[in-house]
Write a protein that holds these residues in place. Structure first.
Motif, PDB file in Angstrom:
ATOM      1  N   GLU A   1     121.071  12.691  66.076  1.00  0.00           N
ATOM      2  CA  GLU A   1     122.399  12.222  65.693  1.00  0.00           C
ATOM      3  C   GLU A   1     122.550  10.728  65.943  1.00  0.00           C
ATOM      4  O   GLU A   1     123.128  10.004  65.128  1.00  0.00           O
ATOM      5  CB  GLU A   1     123.467  12.992  66.452  1.00  0.00           C
ATOM      6  N   LYS A   2     122.024  10.266  67.066  1.00  0.00           N
ATOM      7  CA  LYS A   2     122.116   8.852  67.404  1.00  0.00           C
ATOM      8  C   LYS A   2     121.369   8.003  66.368  1.00  0.00           C
ATOM      9  O   LYS A   2     121.898   6.989  65.893  1.00  0.00           O
ATOM     10  CB  LYS A   2     121.529   8.615  68.794  1.00  0.00           C
ATOM     11  N   ILE A   3     120.177   8.428  65.997  1.00  0.00           N
ATOM     12  CA  ILE A   3     119.380   7.659  65.037  1.00  0.00           C
ATOM     13  C   ILE A   3     120.031   7.660  63.663  1.00  0.00           C
ATOM     14  O   ILE A   3     120.097   6.622  63.000  1.00  0.00           O
ATOM     15  CB  ILE A   3     117.934   8.197  64.996  1.00  0.00           C
ATOM     16  N   THR A   4     120.533   8.806  63.214  1.00  0.00           N
ATOM     17  CA  THR A   4     121.186   8.844  61.901  1.00  0.00           C
ATOM     18  C   THR A   4     122.475   8.015  61.898  1.00  0.00           C
ATOM     19  O   THR A   4     122.786   7.367  60.904  1.00  0.00           O
ATOM     20  CB  THR A   4     121.482  10.282  61.458  1.00  0.00           C
ATOM     21  N   ARG A   5     123.207   8.020  63.009  1.00  0.00           N
ATOM     22  CA  ARG A   5     124.410   7.200  63.110  1.00  0.00           C
ATOM     23  C   ARG A   5     124.068   5.714  63.028  1.00  0.00           C
ATOM     24  O   ARG A   5     124.734   4.948  62.336  1.00  0.00           O
ATOM     25  CB  ARG A   5     125.125   7.502  64.427  1.00  0.00           C
TER      26      ARG A   5
ATOM     27  N   VAL B   1     116.063   5.730  51.026  1.00  0.00           N
ATOM     28  CA  VAL B   1     116.617   5.787  52.376  1.00  0.00           C
ATOM     29  C   VAL B   1     116.914   7.231  52.780  1.00  0.00           C
ATOM     30  O   VAL B   1     116.686   7.613  53.932  1.00  0.00           O
ATOM     31  CB  VAL B   1     117.868   4.890  52.492  1.00  0.00           C
ATOM     32  N   ALA B   2     117.396   8.054  51.852  1.00  0.00           N
ATOM     33  CA  ALA B   2     117.687   9.456  52.180  1.00  0.00           C
ATOM     34  C   ALA B   2     116.399  10.193  52.551  1.00  0.00           C
ATOM     35  O   ALA B   2     116.378  10.985  53.504  1.00  0.00           O
ATOM     36  CB  ALA B   2     118.371  10.147  51.003  1.00  0.00           C
ATOM     37  N   GLU B   3     115.321   9.906  51.823  1.00  0.00           N
ATOM     38  CA  GLU B   3     114.029  10.515  52.158  1.00  0.00           C
ATOM     39  C   GLU B   3     113.546  10.028  53.519  1.00  0.00           C
ATOM     40  O   GLU B   3     113.022  10.817  54.318  1.00  0.00           O
ATOM     41  CB  GLU B   3     113.010  10.166  51.076  1.00  0.00           C
ATOM     42  N   PHE B   4     113.728   8.733  53.795  1.00  0.00           N
ATOM     43  CA  PHE B   4     113.345   8.183  55.090  1.00  0.00           C
ATOM     44  C   PHE B   4     114.121   8.853  56.215  1.00  0.00           C
ATOM     45  O   PHE B   4     113.557   9.181  57.260  1.00  0.00           O
ATOM     46  CB  PHE B   4     113.586   6.668  55.099  1.00  0.00           C
ATOM     47  N   GLU B   5     115.409   9.084  55.993  1.00  0.00           N
ATOM     48  CA  GLU B   5     116.238   9.741  57.006  1.00  0.00           C
ATOM     49  C   GLU B   5     115.749  11.172  57.254  1.00  0.00           C
ATOM     50  O   GLU B   5     115.629  11.599  58.410  1.00  0.00           O
ATOM     51  CB  GLU B   5     117.697   9.747  56.560  1.00  0.00           C
ATOM     52  N   ARG B   6     115.460  11.924  56.181  1.00  0.00           N
ATOM     53  CA  ARG B   6     114.957  13.295  56.347  1.00  0.00           C
ATOM     54  C   ARG B   6     113.617  13.311  57.077  1.00  0.00           C
ATOM     55  O   ARG B   6     113.380  14.154  57.947  1.00  0.00           O
ATOM     56  CB  ARG B   6     114.812  13.979  54.985  1.00  0.00           C
ATOM     57  N   MET B   7     112.735  12.368  56.724  1.00  0.00           N
ATOM     58  CA  MET B   7     111.441  12.311  57.400  1.00  0.00           C
ATOM     59  C   MET B   7     111.597  11.935  58.863  1.00  0.00           C
ATOM     60  O   MET B   7     110.865  12.439  59.714  1.00  0.00           O
ATOM     61  CB  MET B   7     110.507  11.323  56.687  1.00  0.00           C
ATOM     62  N   THR B   8     112.551  11.079  59.167  1.00  0.00           N
ATOM     63  CA  THR B   8     112.808  10.702  60.557  1.00  0.00           C
ATOM     64  C   THR B   8     113.283  11.903  61.358  1.00  0.00           C
ATOM     65  O   THR B   8     112.820  12.144  62.481  1.00  0.00           O
ATOM     66  CB  THR B   8     113.840   9.564  60.618  1.00  0.00           C
ATOM     67  N   VAL B   9     114.196  12.673  60.789  1.00  0.00           N
ATOM     68  CA  VAL B   9     114.698  13.873  61.469  1.00  0.00           C
ATOM     69  C   VAL B   9     113.559  14.869  61.697  1.00  0.00           C
ATOM     70  O   VAL B   9     113.423  15.446  62.781  1.00  0.00           O
ATOM     71  CB  VAL B   9     115.845  14.510  60.652  1.00  0.00           C
ATOM     72  N   ARG B  10     112.705  15.055  60.681  1.00  0.00           N
ATOM     73  CA  ARG B  10     111.568  15.977  60.845  1.00  0.00           C
ATOM     74  C   ARG B  10     110.571  15.457  61.870  1.00  0.00           C
ATOM     75  O   ARG B  10     109.987  16.229  62.619  1.00  0.00           O
ATOM     76  CB  ARG B  10     110.866  16.190  59.508  1.00  0.00           C
TER      77      ARG B  10
END
Length: 161
Positions: free
Chosen positions: A6-10, A29-38
């Motif tokens: 949550e902190k990173i996505t915020r 950026v959306a793909e980067f965010e999903r990959m970061t969460v995974r």
């Protein structure tokens, strides 16, 4: 989501506030965010994901500059995105859209004419070009169908990058 995710996505959303939708789509950026969460999710059991987390956090701190200005940060962001995608494809089974359709179609375009060439030599040596062309078409269609089925299975299972 845990606190770290949550902190990173915020932070990511805060850094990119006001960025145009066109730029966000272009730089995936959306793909980067999903990959970061995974990556955070798999970091408990995967050493490579553990090594990618500090780089990802550093990229998130510089992401606004990477998107708005060409240079070293943009190059590093692109390389990191590529490495994360390659790792998640190889180690965790996540694939980009139409990955198998493109690959199998390419191999069908190579294998179909080769099979047509062999069939032409055996059946009608004087009409070999017809067999090569028909082999190309059949190989391309077979690759499209076979790859499309596999891509649909990946899509249904939720394993898209």
């Amino acid at each position: 989501m845990d606190d770290r995710t949550e902190k990173i996505t915020r932070i990511l959303h805060h850094k990119l506030a006001g960025t145009s939708d066109r730029d966000l789509r272009f730089f995936r950026v959306a793909e980067f965010e999903r990959m970061t969460v995974r990556t955070i999710h798999f970091s408990e059991e995967c050493k490579t994901c553990q090594y990618l987390i500090p780089e990802t956090e550093a990229a998130i701190e510089q992401i606004a500059q990477a998107i708005h200005y060409p240079g070293k940060q943009r190059r590093n962001y692109d390389r990191l995105t590529g490495r994360m995608a390659k790792h998640q494809r190889q180690a965790h089974g996540y694939f980009p859209p139409y990955f198998f359709t493109y690959n199998y179609s390419f191999y069908g375009m190579l294998g179909g004419p080769a099979a047509g060439l062999l069939a032409g030599f055996v059946i009608f040596p004087e009409a070999i070009w017809y067999f090569i062309l028909s082999g190309f078409v059949v190989g391309l269609l077979a690759g499209q169908l076979w790859g499309g089925r596999k891509d649909n299975r990946i899509r249904v299972s939720g394993k898209l990058l």
